[in-house]
Design an enzyme around this catalytic site. Structure first.
Site, PDB file in Angstrom:
ATOM      1  N   GLU A   1       0.806  -1.216   0.000  1.00  0.00           N
ATOM      2  CA  GLU A   1       0.000   0.000   0.000  1.00  0.00           C
ATOM      3  C   GLU A   1       0.842   1.270   0.000  1.00  0.00           C
ATOM      4  OE1 GLU A   1       1.011  -1.102   4.038  1.00  0.00           O
ATOM      5  OE2 GLU A   1      -0.128  -2.199   2.531  1.00  0.00           O
TER       6      GLU A   1
ATOM      7  N   ASP B   1      19.972  18.233 -31.304  1.00  0.00           N
ATOM      8  CA  ASP B   1      20.255  19.159 -32.385  1.00  0.00           C
ATOM      9  C   ASP B   1      21.634  19.749 -32.123  1.00  0.00           C
ATOM     10  OD1 ASP B   1      19.943  20.672 -34.623  1.00  0.00           O
ATOM     11  OD2 ASP B   1      18.587  22.137 -33.735  1.00  0.00           O
TER      12      ASP B   1
END
Length: 875
Positions: A307, A349
């Protein structure tokens, strides 16, 4: 038509009415919104912002304080506790004459403490993430007080006049007032794969569908090329995007980590569904108490459920996001942190990432390579008069030209039209008329694309047809300077142009090539050490650039990226996917790529098993950012790039990326500690409980004791998101491996079972807790051993090294486990145990207890070493 003195809130609030503005005359639209072509005044804008509220979409479901509190209280763990509290209330308070409030109070306290901790963690995590994401602001250009200014998008109001350029995201629903080759991508709204052109003229057809309206732009779409002005019709929830935001913001595809956690959770649920009925039946028949056996079985179900996984996962991701923010990395999607750590290929890039992004004009030359200010003048007129997206090249040209006082000639020209830049043509044109009435088309752009539209060439002041001989002269000049590392563009013009108010791509033909512009964008000083650092952590850097081979090779060589194999966009266009999958493994530089080709390279890398990040900041990078496992952009990027990215860098620095990668791996490691501990511990508990259910005449632990133990163990794990990670764990990318988790569970789980059974034997034979009357003593013994052994396992499996000697946990984890350990001992060895229906443990149990813990630690360490050697993996 009735004129409205103030903006009509009802019209603006109803998005279907937006279509009515398409068929209205522009003057009427301007009048309805009580604005003008020069925009609103600041006072008017402030008043409308107060009236209509911020320009933002309300979330269909928003995590409010109350919703978080509800989720903290209503969870499986607390529901079971509440059920047991109700049963305890009846059996201990309602039915008996002598009422016992203690156990009931303890259970209610457990619910309160559990809910409070879960709520506090949820609140702090949400606030931290919200604070970080608010650091990234998209802006819009609007006219206020007749001046074009830049404001945050959430301050755009109905009636604002906005100016749009390539790369801008439309901040609202607008009616176009002026367009110039305006192409807009609205696939997020309509599914259209190709951009659509927008115009400013009034439509006659009242039956067109909303998204087909040529003069209406919608919030969330983005400008691909051209420029435009428009009046804002609707903002926020009143926009078309706002009306359908629920359908547009569906769940994002799960990454490998999320799928793995889901897989393990399902496995634990299956185990629970099998073991709970078995435990219930065995205990019911053996002990004859069906009610207690049922509650015990349900408690076992809670004990087998991890849990704390959502709390640990979310807290760890939030801590990771905050740590990355300290490195000036803003995480827009927390799930991307794990993908960051898993990344083994970084595609980037070139401009602005490997280079300084400070382009300067190095040469302006004729086709023989001689300096020629006439070439600079033509390039200057083109850059200055274009109204689309001015990039760094344009600013470099303007700065250099104004150094020669070229700005003094601007009054001699008037713009007739332009053909904006786009990433397929890779060029842009302006049409100018001088005071004599002479019209001239000036075009600048990528060299190969410019050669393809040129039919003539200017050499030594004369114009010649562009034959093979003259072409060879031009190419030789271009290649010479390109190989020297200059970024080259070509400049062309023509005077014989048709008398027209509107020009198109078709007019870019039969041009006269007049010269080249050469630019220098030096590599960043930080690029070389950053690429080396990424390589040391097994992240390969691949450059995907639209620039030419010569410039790209020069930059890559300077920063340490291998260029022995180079492919261009033309090369990969001719490759099959199979051929490209081989090429991407050997090539680190792909030059002259179109946006679609960047996306294809990333897709192929992913298809062969790589986790790919992409770093980009331009319009042409948006598809690749969306395709990558983790999209990375910068705060100075165009809007669409920032909107698409998962992670935004406040600084263009590859060293920041390396630190982000390590933070991602650290986050992954801390989450995996909990998962491996939970799965192995649960597996071991299953074996122990089955054994005890078969051979003991009483329950080895009562439901309230088991749930208290479970809660204490949860508290002990609170410090886990802050834990240290061994350096050797961070060296390689970390990805989810379900088989590894299962193997670990099968190896380590039985170890805890063996020592549980040894604990049973000591309690049974040594402590004489072997009768129904002595069951509370037995239960106290297993309570304390189970709690302390779970605390110990946290420290044992948090490192591949020897804990406490070669590797120390963080202060937070040490403190949380120490405090819980002390609390558990106080409970088990004092009269507090009575409140949990246990007998306080005698002092003579302590030596046996310590011996069990030491033996357990030694056994876990030995099995852990054997596991690492067997599977050759760190834990």
């Amino acid at each position: 038509m009735k004129k409205i003195k103030t903006p009509n809130k009802e019209i603006i609030r109803n998005s279907p009415n937006i279509s009515s503005y398409a068929t209205m005359d522009l003057t009427a639209v301007i009048d309805i919104f009580k604005t003008q072509n020069e925009g609103l005044t600041t006072k008017e804008a402030d008043s409308r912002l107060e009236e209509f509220g911020p320009n933002q979409i309300s979330e269909g479901y928003k995590d409010t304080v109350w919703s978080k509190l509800f989720e903290a209280i209503i969870n499986p763990f607390n529901v079971i506790l509440i059920v047991i509290a109700v049963v305890t209330f009846i059996t201990d308070i309602v039915i008996p004459a002598r009422k016992d409030f203690f156990t009931f109070a303890i259970i209610i306290l457990l619910v309160f403490v559990s809910s409070t901790i879960s709520f506090i963690q949820s609140q702090s995590s949400s606030k931290a993430i919200e604070k970080l994401t608010n650091q990234i602001n998209n802006t819009s250009h609007v006219y206020r007080d007749a001046t074009l200014i830049q404001i945050p998008q959430n301050q755009v109001v109905p009636g604002d006049i906005v100016h749009l350029g390539a790369g801008d995201v439309l901040p609202a629903d607008i009616r176009f007032i002026q367009t110039r080759d305006t192409f807009i991508a609205q696939s997020a709204l309509t599914g259209e794969s190709t951009p659509v052109e927008k115009f400013s003229h009034t439509l006659n057809d009242k039956d067109m569908s909303l998204t087909d309206l040529e003069n209406i732009g919608f919030m969330g779409s983005n400008m691909i090329s051209g420029s435009a002005r428009g009046v804002v019709l609707a903002t926020g929830d009143s926009t078309y995007f706002g009306s359908m935001a629920g359908s547009l913001t569906g769940d994002r595809a799960k990454n490998s980590f999320e799928r793995g956690v889901e897989d393990i959770s399902q496995m634990l649920i299956r185990m629970m569904l099998i073991i709970v009925p078995v435990v219930f039946v065995i205990n019911a028949f053996n002990k004859g108490d069906w009610g207690t056996s049922l509650v015990f079985a349900i408690s076992i179900a809670v004990g087998l459920t991890p849990e704390m996984l959502p709390v640990i996962t979310n807290s760890t991701l939030a801590v990771g996001a905050q740590n990355m923010a300290k490195q000036k990395v803003i995480v827009r999607s927390t799930s991307a942190i794990q993908s960051f750590g898993e990344m083994d290929v970084l595609c980037t890039d070139k401009t602005g990432t490997l280079t300084e992004d400070k382009i300067v004009v190095e040469r302006y030359m004729n086709l023989n390579g001689d300096d020629d200010r006439r070439v600079l003048r033509h390039a200057y007129l083109n850059s200055y008069f274009q109204t689309g997206l001015k990039n760094l090249i344009d600013f470099a040209i303007i700065n250099r030209a104004e150094g020669y006082k070229f700005d003094s000639i601007l009054n001699n020209y008037e713009v007739v039209d332009e053909v904006p830049f786009d990433f397929n043509r890779r060029r842009m044109s302006v049409v100018l008329e001088d005071k004599t009435g002479k019209c001239q088309l000036i075009t600048k752009g990528a060299v190969e694309e410019m050669l393809s539209i040129s039919s003539f060439i200017e050499l030594d002041g004369k114009v010649y047809p562009l034959d093979d001989e003259k072409l060879a002269i031009a190419k030789e000049t271009y290649e010479t300077y390109n190989h020297q590392g200059l970024r080259m563009i070509a400049v062309a013009q023509k005077n014989n142009i048709p008398d027209s108010e509107h020009f198109s791509i078709a007019d870019e033909s039969d041009m006269v090539l007049i010269g080249f512009m050469g630019f220098l964008d030096p590599p960043k000083k930080s690029a070389t050490p950053a690429i080396k650092a990424l390589e040391e952590h097994k992240v390969r850097t691949v450059v995907l650039t639209g620039d030419s081979e010569g410039v790209a090779i020069n930059v890559c060589n300077e920063v340490g990226i291998a260029t022995n194999v180079v492919y261009t966009g033309g090369d990969i266009e001719a490759m099959t996917d199979l051929e490209l999958s081989k090429a991407v493994e050997e090539c680190n530089l792909f030059a002259k790529l179109a946006p679609s080709q960047k996306t294809r390279v990333i897709s192929v890398l992913q298809s062969i098993g790589h986790t790919v990040g992409f770093l980009g900041d331009g319009i042409n990078d948006a598809p690749a950012l969306r395709r990558a496992d983790v999209g990375i952009s910068v705060d100075t990027a165009v809007d669409i790039a920032k909107e698409t990215a998962d992670i935004v860098l406040l600084e263009k620095d590859l060293m920041v990326l390396e630190r982000g990668v390590l933070e991602g791996r650290k986050t992954f490691g801390n989450i995996m500690k909990y998962i491996k501990m939970a799965t192995s511990g649960n597996f071991g508990n299953i074996i122990s409980i089955l054994f005890a259910s078969l051979f003991l005449p009483f329950l080895p632990i009562l439901p309230v004791q088991l749930l208290t133990q479970n809660l204490l163990n949860d508290f002990a794990q609170i410090g886990m998101p802050f834990d240290n990670i061994d350096e050797n764990y961070l060296i390689e990318p970390k990805s989810w491996n379900t088989r590894s988790v299962r193997n670990f569970m099968y190896w380590l789980g039985p170890v805890s079972s063996i020592f549980d059974i040894l604990c049973f034997a000591i309690l049974w034979f040594v402590m004489d807790a072997n009768t129904l009357g002595k069951a509370p003593l037995f239960q106290a013994g297993w309570f304390i051993f189970g709690t302390l052994s779970q605390i110990i396992i946290i420290h044992m499996i948090r490192t591949s090294k020897t804990p406490f000697i070669e590797s120390m946990s963080s202060n937070e984890l040490t403190l949380s486990t120490f405090i819980v350990g002390i609390i558990a001992c106080v409970v088990a060895f004092s009269d507090i145990a009575i409140g949990l229906d246990m007998s306080p443990l005698p002092v003579r149990f302590i030596p046996w207890f310590v011996l069990l813990l030491i033996g357990y630690m030694v056994a876990v360490q030995l099995v852990k070493k054997l596991y690492i050697k067997r599977y050759n993996e760190l834990i």
